[in-house]
Design an enzyme around this catalytic site. Structure first.
Site, PDB file in Angstrom:
ATOM      1  N   HIS A 267       0.813  -1.220   0.000  1.00  0.00           N
ATOM      2  CA  HIS A 267       0.000   0.000   0.000  1.00  0.00           C
ATOM      3  C   HIS A 267       0.848   1.272   0.000  1.00  0.00           C
ATOM      4  CE1 HIS A 267       0.335  -0.209   4.531  1.00  0.00           C
ATOM      5  NE2 HIS A 267       0.368   1.099   4.385  1.00  0.00           N
TER       6      HIS A 267
ATOM      7  N   ASP B 274       0.003  -7.651   1.365  1.00  0.00           N
ATOM      8  CA  ASP B 274       0.420  -6.254   1.475  1.00  0.00           C
ATOM      9  C   ASP B 274       1.936  -6.119   1.463  1.00  0.00           C
ATOM     10  OD1 ASP B 274       0.097  -3.517   1.591  1.00  0.00           O
ATOM     11  OD2 ASP B 274      -0.051  -3.453   3.776  1.00  0.00           O
TER      12      ASP B 274
ATOM     13  N   GLY C  71       3.455   6.310   8.062  1.00  0.00           N
ATOM     14  CA  GLY C  71       4.848   6.503   7.671  1.00  0.00           C
ATOM     15  C   GLY C  71       5.739   5.379   8.151  1.00  0.00           C
ATOM     16  N   ASN C  72       5.310   4.670   9.202  1.00  0.00           N
ATOM     17  CA  ASN C  72       6.030   3.485   9.666  1.00  0.00           C
ATOM     18  C   ASN C  72       5.794   2.278   8.759  1.00  0.00           C
ATOM     19  OD1 ASN C  72       5.832   4.597  12.910  1.00  0.00           O
ATOM     20  ND2 ASN C  72       7.681   3.530  12.245  1.00  0.00           N
ATOM     21  N   SER C  73       4.743   2.335   7.951  1.00  0.00           N
ATOM     22  CA  SER C  73       4.376   1.199   7.114  1.00  0.00           C
ATOM     23  C   SER C  73       5.544   0.735   6.262  1.00  0.00           C
ATOM     24  CB  SER C  73       3.209   1.562   6.197  1.00  0.00           C
ATOM     25  OG  SER C  73       2.031   1.704   6.923  1.00  0.00           O
TER      26      SER C  73
ATOM     27  N   LEU D 237      -8.464 -24.268  -1.383  1.00  0.00           N
ATOM     28  CA  LEU D 237      -9.318 -25.440  -1.209  1.00  0.00           C
ATOM     29  C   LEU D 237     -10.638 -25.297  -1.950  1.00  0.00           C
ATOM     30  CD1 LEU D 237      -8.977 -26.343   2.584  1.00  0.00           C
ATOM     31  CD2 LEU D 237      -7.614 -27.153   0.651  1.00  0.00           C
TER      32      LEU D 237
ATOM     33  N   VAL E 188     -13.612 -23.698  -0.312  1.00  0.00           N
ATOM     34  CA  VAL E 188     -14.684 -23.887   0.663  1.00  0.00           C
ATOM     35  C   VAL E 188     -15.020 -22.550   1.310  1.00  0.00           C
ATOM     36  CG1 VAL E 188     -14.183 -26.296   1.207  1.00  0.00           C
ATOM     37  CG2 VAL E 188     -13.007 -24.484   2.475  1.00  0.00           C
TER      38      VAL E 188
ATOM     39  N   ILE F  83     -16.069 -21.230   4.951  1.00  0.00           N
ATOM     40  CA  ILE F  83     -15.973 -21.786   6.300  1.00  0.00           C
ATOM     41  C   ILE F  83     -16.520 -20.806   7.327  1.00  0.00           C
ATOM     42  CG2 ILE F  83     -14.003 -23.271   5.771  1.00  0.00           C
ATOM     43  CD1 ILE F  83     -12.192 -21.110   6.977  1.00  0.00           C
TER      44      ILE F  83
END
Length: 460
Positions: free
Chosen positions: A98, A128, A199-201, A256, A258, A260
Site C-alpha cells: 500500500h 500487502d 509513515g512506519n508502514s 481449497l 470452501v 468456512i
C-alpha cells in the site's frame, strides 16, 4: 524513601539497551515515497483544492477575476510516504504494497541521504508486500530472524519514518501472534504495542538479537494515530512471498474452495467435538479441489498436512502457504467420526473469480473496503420488496460497514450515487470509494429504503 531511590536504578538496569541494535540496523532502513505523474488537467486542479478557506469563501475555486490559481501545472506530486529495509547488498528492498500502490515512480532515500529511483519487482496485495530493486551495490543490510519462534511478551523494536521523521525508533512487546484481521485472510499478524504511526508502514520490526521478525503494516485506531494496537507481517511468511516475487513477479497461493465459519460451543457439541475447534465447512464450491476430494458441507476441518486447526481463521493462512499442486492430508470430523481425506491443493483464483460461487454467493467474507460479506439478492425477496437488484449483507466484520449501521439482511442498492445491481457492480464500486470522505449508501431494510453515511478509512 531511600529504598525507592536505590531500587529505581536496579529496575532500570533490567530494561533492555537498544542503542547498539539501532546503530547497527539504522543504515539499512530507508524512506520510500511513491510519485504519481499527473496530466495538466489534474495537476492544475490540485492546487485549487488546497486553497485557503478564506480565499474560497470570497473568490470561489477560481481565484481573482475567475482565473485559476497556479497556471503552471506540476508534473508530479508525492502520493504516499512509508518505510522499507534493504534485504540484500545488491539493492533489494522490502516494503508494504500500500506504500507503493498505483505509483508511476518510486523514490528510495538511503540513510546517507542518497535518493535512488526504484523498480517494482513485484507486489502481492493479499499479503500487502512489495519488493523493490535499486541500482546500487555494497549496501548495508539487516539480518533476518525466525518469526515462528517469537513469544508473547518478548521485547521488539521498530525503526521507520512516522509522519516523515526518518529513522524514528520505538519499542514495546509482542502482544499476540497469529492474529487474524478482517479482510486479511492470508497473514497471521504479529500484534505489538510498539508505537506505529502513518509513515512506519513497510519498516522492520526487530527482536533483541537485532534480527528482523516482522514488517510493520497496520494499526488499529479511532483517532488516526497510535492507540497501542499495531500489527506486523511475520518475516518468515514475507520471505516466502519475496522468493516468488523474485522468480515470477507474482505469488501463487494454495486454495481449497470452501466457505468456512467458526465453531462455537453449541456447534461443537452438535458435531460431536469435545470442545470448540476447527473450521466448519459451510459450502463446497463447484469444480474446486475440495469437491474433488469429497469434502462436504458440515465437515469440520481439524487438521491440514499434520498441523491442527484450532480456529477457522488459521485454515486460509495454512492453505495459502501450500504450493499449488501438492497433495495433503486433511483431517475432518464427519457425523461424529474422524476421517482423513487426500486433497490436491489448487491455485487461489483472482479476486473476481474468488468472489463468486456457482449461485452468486461471495466465497470470502469481508473481502472489500466495507469489511462485509455479501451475497446475491434472492428473486423472492426482490419481488416482495419490489426492487430490481442489489446485494444482501450476509455478515459483518469490524469496519466501515458496521460503523455505518449496516445489519445482516440489509440490501445495498446504491453506493456513492452509483447503482448496485449485483455482486460485480458491488465489487467495482466499493473498490473505488474515496477515503476519509462520507459517501451516501442506499439500502433496503425490511422493505423500506434508507440512506446511511459510509466513510472508508485509509489502511495504515
Amino acid at each position: 524513601m531511600s529504598w525507592v531511590l536505590l531500587a529505581a536504578p536496579l529496575r532500570a538496569a533490567e530494561l533492555p539497551d537498544f542503542t547498539e541494535l539501532v546503530e547497527q540496523a539504522s543504515p539499512a532502513i530507508v524512506n520510500i515515497s511513491s510519485v504519481r505523474n499527473a496530466d495538466a488537467k489534474s495537476s492544475a486542479s490540485r492546487p485549487q483544492e488546497q486553497l485557503p478557506e478564506i480565499f474560497k469563501r470570497f473568490f470561489g475555486d477560481r481565484g481573482f477575476g475567475g482565473q485559476e490559481f497556479d497556471q503552471q501545472p506540476r508534473r508530479a506530486y508525492p502520493e504516499s510516504l512509508g518505510s522499507g529495509f534493504i534485504i540484500s547488498d545488491d539493492g533489494y528492498v522490502l516494503t508494504n504494497n500500500h506504500v507503493v500502490k498505483n505509483a508511476d515512480s518510486i523514490l528510495v532515500r538511503l540513510s546517507d541521504r542518497r535518493e535512488l529511483e526504484a523498480k517494482l519487482v513485484g507486489a502481492d496485495p493479499r499479503s500487502d508486500l512489495a519488493l523493490l530493486k535499486i541500482d546500487a551495490d555494497d549496501l548495508p543490510t539487516v539480518p533476518l530472524g525466525d518469526s515462528d519462534r517469537l513469544k508473547v511478551g518478548e521485547w521488539v523494536l521498530a525503526i521507520g519514518s512516522p509522519f516523515g521523521f526518518d529513522h524514528s525508533v520505538t519499542a514495546g512487546i509482542v502482544s499476540a501472534t497469529g492474529r487474524s484481521l478482517a479482510n486479511e485472510n492470508y497473514v497471521p499478524f504479529i500484534q505489538t504495542d510498539v508505537a506505529i504511526n502513518p509513515g512506519n508502514s513497510g519498516g522492520p520490526l526487530f527482536n533483541l538479537d537485532g534480527e528482523v521478525v516482522g514488517i510493520n503494516s497496520q494499526i488499529y485506531t479511532r483517532s488516526g494515530g497510535f492507540m497501542g494496537l499495531s500489527f506486523a507481517i511475520p518475516i518468515s511468511m514475507a520471505m516466502e512471498v519475496v522468493e516468488q516475487l523474485k522468480s515470477k513477479g507474482h505469488v501463487a497461493r494454495g486454495w481449497l474452495g470452501v466457505i468456512i465459519q467458526e465453531v462455537n460451543r453449541d456447534l461443537a457439541e452438535s458435531f460431536g467435538l469435545d470442545r470448540p475447534m476447527g473450521a466448519l465447512v459451510a459450502k463446497v464450491l463447484p469444480d474446486s479441489p475440495a469437491e474433488a476430494a469429497k469434502l462436504q458441507a458440515g465437515d469440520v476441518i481439524i487438521s491440514l498436512d499434520g498441523r491442527s486447526i484450532e480456529r477457522s481463521a488459521e485454515l486460509p493462512q495454512l492453505v495459502g502457504r501450500v504450493v499449488p499442486g501438492k497433495t495433503v492430508d486433511i483431517g475432518v470430523v464427519r457425523d461424529g467420526s474422524n476421517k482423513t481425506l487426500a486433497l490436491t491443493v489448487g491455485e487461489l483464483p483472482d479476486e473476481r473469480s474468488l468472489a463468486m460461487g456457482a449461485d452468486g454467493e461471495r466465497a470470502s467474507g469481508g473481502d472489500n473496503p466495507l469489511k462485509i460479506q455479501v451475497g446475491a439478492l434472492e428473486p423472492e425477496r426482490a419481488e416482495e420488496w419490489k426492487i430490481d437488484g442489489g446485494v444482501v449483507v450476509r455478515s459483518l466484520h469490524s469496519g466501515p460497514g458496521a460503523e455505518a449501521g449496516l445489519v445482516v439482511g440489509d440490501v445495498i442498492t446504491m453506493l456513492n450515487g452509483q447503482p448496485i445491481t449485483d455482486l460485480n457492480s458491488f465489487a467495482e464500486v466499493s473498490g473505488d470509494l474515496p477515503e476519509n470522505k462520507p459517501v451516501p449508501m442506499r439500502i433496503i431494510r425490511r422493505g423500506s429504503p434508507l440512506f446511511l453515511p459510509l466513510k472508508i478509512k485509509p489502511v495504515e
